[in-house]
Design a protein around this motif. Structure first.
Motif, mmCIF file in Angstrom:
data_model
loop_
_atom_site.group_PDB
_atom_site.id
_atom_site.type_symbol
_atom_site.label_atom_id
_atom_site.label_comp_id
_atom_site.label_asym_id
_atom_site.label_seq_id
_atom_site.Cartn_x
_atom_site.Cartn_y
_atom_site.Cartn_z
ATOM 1 N N SER A 50 0.826 -1.191 0.000
ATOM 2 C CA SER A 50 0.000 0.000 0.000
ATOM 3 C C SER A 50 0.870 1.255 0.000
ATOM 4 O O SER A 50 1.917 1.286 0.641
ATOM 5 C CB SER A 50 -0.876 -0.006 1.255
ATOM 6 O OG SER A 50 -1.509 1.232 1.419
ATOM 7 N N PRO A 51 0.439 2.313 -0.689
ATOM 8 C CA PRO A 51 1.190 3.566 -0.669
ATOM 9 C C PRO A 51 0.927 4.397 0.595
ATOM 10 O O PRO A 51 1.442 5.508 0.726
ATOM 11 C CB PRO A 51 0.680 4.295 -1.920
ATOM 12 C CG PRO A 51 -0.672 3.752 -2.167
ATOM 13 C CD PRO A 51 -0.643 2.325 -1.667
ATOM 14 N N CYS A 96 -0.800 10.059 1.039
ATOM 15 C CA CYS A 96 -0.510 9.192 -0.110
ATOM 16 C C CYS A 96 -1.158 9.644 -1.410
ATOM 17 O O CYS A 96 -0.776 9.177 -2.475
ATOM 18 C CB CYS A 96 -0.910 7.753 0.195
ATOM 19 S SG CYS A 96 -2.696 7.480 0.298
ATOM 20 N N ARG A 107 -4.367 9.137 -2.338
ATOM 21 C CA ARG A 107 -5.540 8.365 -2.762
ATOM 22 C C ARG A 107 -6.821 8.993 -2.221
ATOM 23 O O ARG A 107 -6.809 9.721 -1.233
ATOM 24 C CB ARG A 107 -5.455 6.923 -2.247
ATOM 25 C CG ARG A 107 -4.303 6.147 -2.813
ATOM 26 C CD ARG A 107 -4.240 4.751 -2.248
ATOM 27 N NE ARG A 107 -3.964 4.790 -0.819
ATOM 28 C CZ ARG A 107 -3.972 3.720 -0.031
ATOM 29 N NH1 ARG A 107 -4.252 2.537 -0.519
ATOM 30 N NH2 ARG A 107 -3.691 3.841 1.245
ATOM 31 N N TRP A 159 -8.343 -0.679 -1.657
ATOM 32 C CA TRP A 159 -7.022 -0.945 -2.210
ATOM 33 C C TRP A 159 -6.733 -2.435 -2.381
ATOM 34 O O TRP A 159 -6.299 -2.881 -3.431
ATOM 35 C CB TRP A 159 -5.951 -0.305 -1.337
ATOM 36 C CG TRP A 159 -4.593 -0.378 -1.949
ATOM 37 C CD1 TRP A 159 -3.556 -1.186 -1.574
ATOM 38 C CD2 TRP A 159 -4.129 0.377 -3.066
ATOM 39 N NE1 TRP A 159 -2.477 -0.977 -2.378
ATOM 40 C CE2 TRP A 159 -2.806 -0.012 -3.312
ATOM 41 C CE3 TRP A 159 -4.707 1.344 -3.883
ATOM 42 C CZ2 TRP A 159 -2.044 0.530 -4.341
ATOM 43 C CZ3 TRP A 159 -3.949 1.881 -4.899
ATOM 44 C CH2 TRP A 159 -2.631 1.473 -5.121
ATOM 45 N N ARG A 204 -4.602 -0.754 -9.417
ATOM 46 C CA ARG A 204 -3.655 -0.232 -8.417
ATOM 47 C C ARG A 204 -2.517 0.519 -9.108
ATOM 48 O O ARG A 204 -2.134 1.613 -8.688
ATOM 49 C CB ARG A 204 -3.107 -1.366 -7.556
ATOM 50 C CG ARG A 204 -4.090 -1.826 -6.500
ATOM 51 C CD ARG A 204 -3.430 -2.690 -5.443
ATOM 52 N NE ARG A 204 -2.802 -3.873 -5.983
ATOM 53 C CZ ARG A 204 -3.381 -5.060 -6.095
ATOM 54 N NH1 ARG A 204 -4.626 -5.243 -5.702
ATOM 55 N NH2 ARG A 204 -2.721 -6.077 -6.601
ATOM 56 N N LYS A 205 -1.972 -0.055 -10.186
ATOM 57 C CA LYS A 205 -0.872 0.593 -10.918
ATOM 58 C C LYS A 205 -1.328 1.926 -11.508
ATOM 59 O O LYS A 205 -0.599 2.911 -11.487
ATOM 60 C CB LYS A 205 -0.361 -0.313 -12.046
ATOM 61 C CG LYS A 205 0.726 -1.229 -11.623
ATOM 62 C CD LYS A 205 1.958 -0.400 -11.295
ATOM 63 C CE LYS A 205 3.108 -1.286 -10.959
ATOM 64 N NZ LYS A 205 4.083 -0.648 -10.114
ATOM 65 N N GLU A 265 -1.438 4.348 -8.707
ATOM 66 C CA GLU A 265 -0.070 4.649 -8.265
ATOM 67 C C GLU A 265 0.628 5.633 -9.197
ATOM 68 O O GLU A 265 1.390 6.479 -8.745
ATOM 69 C CB GLU A 265 0.758 3.359 -8.161
ATOM 70 C CG GLU A 265 0.396 2.531 -6.958
ATOM 71 C CD GLU A 265 1.138 1.197 -6.915
ATOM 72 O OE1 GLU A 265 1.524 0.669 -7.988
ATOM 73 O OE2 GLU A 265 1.331 0.689 -5.807
#
Length: 62
Positions: free
Chosen positions: A5-6, A23, A25, A33, A41-42, A45
């Motif tokens: 997770s970021p 982060c 999000r 997530w 997710r990518k 990100e």
């Protein structure tokens, strides 16, 4: 296998964009997530650095 997770443990969504100040999000993205596909997710990100830059500029203006 765990999903990285970021998250930076800041978790403040009170800005005008609704993005986490730690982060980048949205609250929904953070909550979902682990359920998101690797593709999604990518995609998120890749957007986070520009979101955080926008938030930084907003903070500088206030």
């Amino acid at each position: 296998m765990s999903v990285k997770s970021p998250c930076t443990d800041v978790c403040n969504f009170s800005n005008t964009k609704g993005w986490c100040e730690g982060c980048g999000r949205t609250l929904q993205e953070a909550r979902e997530w682990r359920k998101l596909s690797p593709f999604h997710r990518k995609k998120i990100e890749r957007e986070l650095p520009s979101r955080l830059k926008i938030l930084s500029k907003e903070r500088e203006q206030h």
